[in-house]
Design an enzyme around this catalytic site. Structure first.
Site, PDB file in Angstrom:
ATOM      1  CB  SER A   9     -10.566 117.112  -7.891  1.00 15.41           C
ATOM      2  OG  SER A   9      -9.809 117.811  -7.445  1.00 15.41           O
ATOM      3  CG  ASP A  36      -8.880 120.990  -9.837  1.00 12.57           C
ATOM      4  OD1 ASP A  36      -9.424 120.769 -11.279  1.00 12.57           O
ATOM      5  OD2 ASP A  36      -9.351 120.338  -8.985  1.00 12.57           O
ATOM      6  CG  MET A  38      -7.923 126.448 -10.375  1.00 16.60           C
ATOM      7  SD  MET A  38      -9.735 126.971  -9.607  1.00 16.60           S
ATOM      8  CE  MET A  38     -10.203 125.272  -8.838  1.00 16.60           C
ATOM      9  N   GLY A 143     -13.520 126.417 -11.220  1.00 17.65           N
ATOM     10  CA  GLY A 143     -13.185 127.966 -10.618  1.00 17.65           C
ATOM     11  C   GLY A 143     -13.075 127.381  -9.323  1.00 17.65           C
ATOM     12  CG  ASP A 176     -13.397 118.491 -13.242  1.00 22.33           C
ATOM     13  OD1 ASP A 176     -13.791 118.015 -12.065  1.00 22.33           O
ATOM     14  OD2 ASP A 176     -12.644 119.512 -13.562  1.00 22.33           O
ATOM     15  N   GLY A 177     -16.681 117.644 -12.075  1.00 21.59           N
ATOM     16  CA  GLY A 177     -17.681 119.065 -11.321  1.00 21.59           C
ATOM     17  C   GLY A 177     -18.658 118.165 -11.034  1.00 21.59           C
ATOM     18  N   GLY A 178     -19.280 118.615  -9.452  1.00 19.28           N
ATOM     19  CA  GLY A 178     -20.533 117.606  -8.837  1.00 19.28           C
ATOM     20  C   GLY A 178     -20.828 116.220  -8.873  1.00 19.28           C
ATOM     21  N   GLY A 198     -13.913 115.814  -6.683  1.00 21.11           N
ATOM     22  CA  GLY A 198     -13.323 116.322  -5.001  1.00 21.11           C
ATOM     23  C   GLY A 198     -13.743 116.373  -3.482  1.00 21.11           C
TER      24      GLY A 198
END
Ligand code: DX5
Ligand code: ZN
Length: 220
Positions: A9, A36, A38, A143, A176-178, A198
């Site tokens: 990412s 991403d 946003m 976000g 996706d995320g963490g 990411g």
């Protein structure tokens, strides 16, 4: 075991040298590039638009996975497809005409995906299963990069896998995320096939290649 794809990412990339950053990720074995988008409304942050997708298209032949965190995504699908997106995902939250938008993505030659926020139940994908090539399961509230993995989402990945198998769908589960070397095995064991990362890639203290290596090692 099925192959696991890594999607780097670029939200965590250094934009002063995006070419080198993407090339390093590609050379180190990233399978997709995750972008991403946003708009400051659907999520509090503002990031990238079609111009960045178009630049990435000229920097790599890897699939460009465009994650739209924007209101009224149907107004922008064509711009992202023309910019060179290969996969485009839209959130189930706040998209009242989601079938139409998924069909629009496919008609423009891209692979359609749906995204579920952590608070959205797995069952919300069932009316969409025939329309999608992948389900993106958010394991943070979208976000921002570098947030903490929400462990309560792990059983939802298992549930989504069961729904997909029940309907004989070959849609991939992307997470996706963490995701880092500690959390990646949780999502892979739960059924995820595409792993977005990411900060654990682009902000790894020893560099991008080491970040990717650490993720790969953690699943083998
Ligand atoms: C968050 C984005 C993610 C983000 C992940 O809203 O959708 O793709 O880049 O960043 P990490 O891997 O640092 O949690
Ligand atoms: Zn994302």
């Amino acid at each position: 075991m099925n192959e696991i794809y890594l999607a780097a990412s670029i939200l965590s990339a250094d934009f002063t040298c995006l070419r080198e950053q993407i090339q390093s990720a590609e050379n180190a074995g990233s399978d997709w590039i995750h972008i991403d988008v946003m708009d400051g409304h659907f999520v509090p942050n503002i990031t990238m638009g079609p111009i960045i997708v178009e630049a990435c298209r000229r920097l790599t032949t890897l699939p460009l996975d465009v994650h739209l965190m924007i209101e009224q995504p149907e107004r922008h699908i064509e711009s992202f497809a023309n910019a060179g997106a290969d996969l485009i995902s839209i959130h189930v939250e706040g998209n009242p005409n989601i079938h139409r938008t998924l069909q629009q993505i496919r008609a423009l030659g891209c692979k359609p995906g749906v995204v579920l926020n952590p608070g959205t139940p797995a069952i919300s994908i069932t009316p969409l299963i025939r329309q999608i090539d992948y389900v993106l399961v958010m394991t943070v509230n979208p976000g921002f990069a570098a947030q903490k993995y929400i462990t309560e989402v792990t059983p939802k990945i298992v549930e989504i896998k069961e729904f997909l198998d029940h309907y004989h769908s070959h849609a991939l589960i992307e997470v996706d995320g963490g995701i880092n070397a500690e959390t990646i095995s949780l999502v892979v064991n739960a059924g995820a096939r595409v792993i977005v990362a990411g900060s654990s890639i682009f902000s790894h203290p020893k560099g991008i290649a080491e970040g990717i290596k650490a993720l790969r090692q953690a699943i083998h």
